[in-house]
Enzyme design. Structure first.
Site, PDB file in Angstrom:
ATOM      1  N   LYS A 145     -30.518  -0.901 -31.119  1.00  0.00           N
ATOM      2  CA  LYS A 145     -30.102  -1.936 -32.120  1.00  0.00           C
ATOM      3  C   LYS A 145     -30.536  -3.467 -31.768  1.00  0.00           C
ATOM      4  CE  LYS A 145     -26.024  -0.209 -31.399  1.00  0.00           C
ATOM      5  NZ  LYS A 145     -25.336   0.050 -32.730  1.00  0.00           N
ATOM      6  N   ARG A 146     -30.354  -4.402 -32.692  1.00  0.00           N
ATOM      7  CA  ARG A 146     -30.543  -5.708 -32.275  1.00  0.00           C
ATOM      8  C   ARG A 146     -29.709  -6.092 -31.024  1.00  0.00           C
ATOM      9  NH1 ARG A 146     -34.173  -8.997 -35.271  1.00  0.00           N
ATOM     10  NH2 ARG A 146     -33.222 -10.545 -34.084  1.00  0.00           N
ATOM     11  N   THR A 152     -25.959   1.505 -39.205  1.00  0.00           N
ATOM     12  CA  THR A 152     -26.699   2.635 -39.853  1.00  0.00           C
ATOM     13  C   THR A 152     -27.375   3.545 -38.961  1.00  0.00           C
ATOM     14  OG1 THR A 152     -28.275   0.962 -40.333  1.00  0.00           O
ATOM     15  CG2 THR A 152     -26.668   1.672 -42.259  1.00  0.00           C
ATOM     16  N   LYS A 202     -27.973   7.618 -38.184  1.00  0.00           N
ATOM     17  CA  LYS A 202     -29.230   8.426 -37.813  1.00  0.00           C
ATOM     18  C   LYS A 202     -29.238   9.192 -36.703  1.00  0.00           C
ATOM     19  CE  LYS A 202     -31.188   4.463 -40.309  1.00  0.00           C
ATOM     20  NZ  LYS A 202     -31.859   3.095 -39.831  1.00  0.00           N
ATOM     21  N   HIS A 244     -22.645  -8.214 -46.260  1.00  0.00           N
ATOM     22  CA  HIS A 244     -22.931  -7.565 -44.901  1.00  0.00           C
ATOM     23  C   HIS A 244     -22.412  -8.046 -43.719  1.00  0.00           C
ATOM     24  CE1 HIS A 244     -26.115  -5.087 -46.968  1.00  0.00           C
ATOM     25  NE2 HIS A 244     -26.066  -6.211 -47.763  1.00  0.00           N
ATOM     26  N   LYS A 271     -22.357  -6.681 -30.307  1.00  0.00           N
ATOM     27  CA  LYS A 271     -22.658  -4.991 -30.301  1.00  0.00           C
ATOM     28  C   LYS A 271     -22.585  -4.671 -28.853  1.00  0.00           C
ATOM     29  CE  LYS A 271     -26.069  -5.384 -33.871  1.00  0.00           C
ATOM     30  NZ  LYS A 271     -25.905  -4.348 -35.039  1.00  0.00           N
TER      31      LYS A 271
HETATM   32  N1  CR6 Z   1     -27.037  -7.060 -39.274  1.00  0.00           N
HETATM   33  C1  CR6 Z   1     -24.421  -5.522 -40.498  1.00  0.00           C
HETATM   34  O1  CR6 Z   1     -24.270  -6.388 -39.440  1.00  0.00           O
HETATM   35  C2  CR6 Z   1     -24.881  -3.125 -41.352  1.00  0.00           C
HETATM   36  C3  CR6 Z   1     -26.136  -4.124 -42.091  1.00  0.00           C
HETATM   37  C4  CR6 Z   1     -26.355  -3.269 -43.345  1.00  0.00           C
HETATM   38  C5  CR6 Z   1     -25.660  -6.065 -41.012  1.00  0.00           C
HETATM   39  C6  CR6 Z   1     -24.594  -4.108 -40.266  1.00  0.00           C
HETATM   40  O2  CR6 Z   1     -23.408  -3.649 -39.687  1.00  0.00           O
HETATM   41  O3  CR6 Z   1     -24.794  -1.863 -41.203  1.00  0.00           O
HETATM   42  O4  CR6 Z   1     -26.014  -5.309 -42.150  1.00  0.00           O
HETATM   43  N2  CR6 Z   1     -25.261  -7.349 -41.482  1.00  0.00           N
HETATM   44  O5  CR6 Z   1     -25.147  -3.328 -44.245  1.00  0.00           O
HETATM   45  C7  CR6 Z   1     -26.217  -8.429 -41.870  1.00  0.00           C
HETATM   46  O6  CR6 Z   1     -27.282  -8.286 -41.679  1.00  0.00           O
HETATM   47  C8  CR6 Z   1     -25.483  -9.780 -42.266  1.00  0.00           C
HETATM   48  C9  CR6 Z   1     -27.071  -6.314 -40.079  1.00  0.00           C
HETATM   49  O7  CR6 Z   1     -27.796  -5.404 -40.334  1.00  0.00           O
END
Ligand code: CR6
Length: 835
Positions: free
Chosen positions: A561-562, A669, A673, A370, A567
């Site tokens: 988002k985080r 993701t 949404k 990921h 980002k």
């Molecule tokens: N932080 C990715 O950064 C991806 C999700 C799910 C992440 C994000 O771009 O959509 O996974 N990666 O695949 C990790 O957590 C390591 C995320 O949520």
């Protein structure tokens, strides 16, 4: 005894019936017999609980029939192993899946209550950090919807992701006591407890057949207790299981210690065991070599594998066929120790020889990567791993030595490769590289968007790609339209359904039918009115909860988002200041009014991310009260962003900010949404943005910034952020304004670390993309003024997002990786009994 229920479920029975009167009676029964309350003294939470139990009763029938069918038929099972499941509230989603939303709403209303208020009561299980955990939740929804036998395994953290408060503009973390009032959705199974060993040493011995064997003598043993939550499919009979493990001490006291009078020592040991599942590590995309984290990973993985072996036995499946019976997906490297654990179980506990065990293991696991960020790649110091899991370290060394022999043979004149590919990093202090173990021990390796999968093959996993090209596949992420459209945007859902029927909720591609309506002025107006109504809802919420008045006519420009430097929430902030500077210089400037909304948590130890939160709040303080700005800019940081809140936010957006440095966001993701709910994206060519743009059409997407290749090229040629500072007056004006202390009551030190990092390093190339971003935002401004055309683009975004359903992702996993057929679950139809 055969069958599960003695009788067919009856329409008038309290625990199965679905007519309004029965629902009302069942609700009051649960209030009385489970909550032990009568209406006059009931709290909203009592009502929520009574309703939750009423709904749970109605899904048990499907769940038990599903379990019974799997037990009898022993189908191939997908086991999804994930350290995080960010489920969000269950009640609303279960109502949608059962098709009971409207009847329950009516029953509740007839009792003088409001369903929305009860839904609000649910404390969500925040057992994940962000996208990765939420993806796992979407995937198990889709697995059940597609009627695939599956089980999801994870950790029942007592405290999930912290609650965020904002004090004086700074993030403050508060523990998330989500279990405080009980959890009506889980069923504890103490009879299915399992034991997990830790520490100690290994011994060798010769067994009764004269075979050399290893025995692990642990230092301590911890008990794993499963808590099961049914995961319903949408309008199917399938209800799969999410099984989360809680750690407990094997006995409540160590009586030997107790009898010697060391009461505190004994209690301490107990609490130490329970610590393992106390709290979720709140870091997204960073890894820290904390021993407790490795204990968590091994604990849940060992419980889960033992559980699968037990289940296989119950179903009469021989262990030789374990890999035919289970496809195990590793959600990132967090559960990767499973590869060594399955080897241990097969070799040491079930007497297999190495080749047989390795063959089974490598036909069982598949690994999803990921991230490409180096700081997120997990590695455990050899000393720590060996101390905690001495047998596993031996096994990893053996796996590595056999693997490196293969590398030597395949690339026989390339010794550097050995060092690069080794599972053990020996460049300094020795570390176990979990991604390498995952690649060696899995039959499939996938990235989460096309660009990400390509970059994986070209960069971080390049050597592994050359070694095993056949293992590499792409599965682009997806999200469930049940939660993220049907549940969270009921207005849009009824508009769509009134035009094209409700088949789209199971087959999201059907949304394409909306395309032909884009020329229908009446439909455009309806679509516009839906968006306005949802924006008004959010405005009401923001007024009530943040005391800020926002204008539903303005552009709702949202970045949720985080908080992370890659980002680039700070790029967004720089644009706000740009607008502000322009307005100050020219107070009569004509701009489309905008509301900048931010939501997201920063990792508690991530100083720069927390400073970005402070900056956003500081900008908000200034812009929201400056009379020169008036209604043209509002900035709001929405506190404590979580799934529940996300469900309010996505439907209300006009503009979705997806502005990461190209090559850094594996998929994203949230981008999906937003777009499904008719937001237009402003974004870079990163992660799934690339595919979203292709799907919705370049003319319906606001693209800016460098490509991943350009980012790499610029880095290679030597990037100097000062060139951008000196070369762009407006950018200089923005950075100087921050540096002057304008947003910090004259304090010129406060934001200096952030400015220094931008001017001296800027690893995420914020300054390099600034001009392109600002120009793109000007195009957004212009486009929004043409309301009808904006609506047109918005409809086309929603209509063309069918590809991004998690149902499609799961079908991709099934056809490329898991190969597990669907199994229909028969549930007896309701009967009208005569007493
Ligand atoms: N932080 C990715 O950064 C991806 C999700 C799910 C992440 C994000 O771009 O959509 O996974 N990666 O695949 C990790 O957590 C390591 C995320 O949520």
């Amino acid at each position: 005894m055969t069958g599960i229920l003695p009788n067919k479920p009856r329409i008038e029975d309290d625990r199965t019936g679905i007519d309004i009167d029965t629902l009302k009676r069942a609700f009051l029964d649960n209030l009385f017999y489970i909550q032990a309350k009568f209406p006059k003294v009931s709290t909203k939470n009592d009502y929520y609980m009574a309703l939750a139990y009423t709904v749970r009763d109605r899904l048990l029938n499907r769940w038990l029939h599903t379990n019974q069918t799997y037990l009898e038929r022993a189908p191939r099972i997908v086991a999804y192993l994930s350290a995080e499941f960010l489920m969000g509230p269950h009640l609303g989603n279960n109502l949608i899946d059962l098709g009971l939303y409207e009847p329950v709403k009516q029953a509740i209303a007839e009792l003088g209550l409001d369903l929305n208020e009860l839904l609000e009561q649910e404390e969500e299980p925040g057992l994940g950090n962000g996208g990765l955990g939420r993806l796992a939740a979407c995937y198990i929804d889709s697995l059940a919807t597609l009627e695939i036998p599956s089980v999801a395994y994870g950790i029942r953290y007592e405290y999930g992701i912290f609650d965020q408060e904002i004090k004086d503009g700074w993030q403050v973390e508060v523990t998330d006591r989500w279990l405080r009032y009980g959890n009506p959705w889980e069923v504890v199974r103490p009879e299915s407890e399992l034991m997990v060993k830790f520490g100690g040493h290994t011994e060798t011995f010769i067994d009764e057949y004269g075979v050399y064997r290893v025995q692990w003598v642990p230092y301590k043993v911890v008990k794993g207790v499963p808590y099961d939550t049914p995961i319903l499919g949408f309008k199917t009979n399938t209800a799969n299981t999410l099984r989360l493990w809680k750690a407990e001490a094997p006995e409540s006291f160590d009586f030997a210690v107790f009898n010697q009078g060391d009461y505190f020592g004994a209690v301490h040991q107990k609490s130490e065991s329970e610590n393992i599942t106390k709290v979720l590590y709140p870091n997204d995309e960073t890894y820290q070599g904390k021993q407790l984290r490795l204990e968590q990973q091994y604990f849940f993985v060992s419980c889960s594998l033992q559980d699968m072996i037990r289940l296989a036995k119950m179903q009469g499946v021989a262990l030789e066929r374990f890999h035919e019976h289970f496809a195990i997906q590793l959600n990132d490297t967090h559960p990767t120790i499973a590869i060594a654990e399955l080897m241990r179980l097969l070799l040491d506990e079930h007497g297999f020889d190495w080749d047989r065990a390795w063959d089974i293991t490598t036909k069982t696991f598949a690994y999803t990567n990921h991230t490409l960020l180096p700081e997120a790649l997990e590695r455990w110091s050899v000393a720590m791993l060996g101390g905690l899991l001495p047998r596993h370290l031996e096994l990893i060394y053996e796996i590595n030595s056999r693997f490196l022999d293969e590398v030597r043979i395949k690339f026989f004149e390339d010794p550097d490769r050995i060092a690069r590919m080794s599972i053990i990093d020996e460049s300094g202090e020795r570390y176990v590289r979990m991604a390498h173990l995952a690649c060696v021990g899995s039959y499939a390796i996938n990235g989460v968007a096309e660009l990400h999968s390509r970059l994986l093959k070209q960069t971080v996993l390049h050597d592994f790609y050359e070694m095993y090209p056949e293992k590499f596949v792409n599965v682009t992420n997806g999200v469930t339209p049940r939660r993220f459209i049907a549940l969270s945007n009921p207005r849009l859902t009824s508009l769509i359904t009134s035009k094209i029927g409700d088949g789209w909720l199971k087959n999201l591609g059907e949304l394409r039918k909306l395309e032909s309506l884009v020329d229908d002025a009446g439909f455009r107006n309806d679509f516009y009115q839906v968006k306005q109504a949802v924006k008004q809802d959010l405005a009401d919420y923001v007024r009530a909860n943040h005391g800020v008045e926002i204008n539903p006519e303005s552009i709702y420009d949202i970045q949720a988002k985080r908080i992370h430097e890659y980002k680039r929430q700070h790029l967004n902030a720089l644009y706000i200041i740009t607008l502000y500077n322009r307005l100050k210089a020219n107070p009569s400037l004509d701009i489309a009014p905008r509301t900048f909304l931010f939501g997201g948590k920063a990792a508690p130890g991530y100083y720069m991310a927390k400073l970005i939160v402070k900056l956003i709040n500081s900008i908000a303080d200034v812009t929201n009260s400056d009379p020169d700005v008036g209604d043209r800019i509002k900035v709001v940081f929405l506190t404590d962003y979580n799934v529940k809140f996300a469900q309010r936010v996505y439907p209300a957006a006009n503009l979705s900010e997806q502005i990461s440095t190209a090559g850094k966001e594996a998929s994203g993701t949230g981008n999906m949404k937003f777009s499904m709910n008719g937001a237009l994206t402003i974004g870079t060519l990163d992660g799934a943005n690339v595919e979203i743009r292709e799907a919705v059409g370049a003319e319906n997407f606001f693209l800016f910034g460098m490509t991943a290749e350009e980012v790499l090229a610029k880095k290679a040629e030597g990037y100097n952020p000062w060139d951008y500072y000196h070369g762009n007056d407006e950018l200089k004006g923005v950075l100087d304004r921050i540096a002057s202390g304008f947003f910090s009551h004259g304090d010129t030190e406060l934001f200096k670390p952030l400015l220094d990092s931008l001017l001296y390093q800027d690893i995420f190339m914020v300054l390099a993309d600034y001009q392109s971003y600002v120009e793109c935002q000007e195009r957004v401004d212009g486009a929004f003024r043409d309301r009808d055309n904006w609506t047109r683009m918005s409809i086309l975004n929603a209509a063309r997002m069918g590809h991004f359903s998690s149902d499609r992702s799961i079908r991709d996993y099934l056809s490329q990786i898991w190969k597990a057929p669907a199994v229909k679950i028969d549930v007896p139809e309701y009967s009208q009994s005569n007493g």
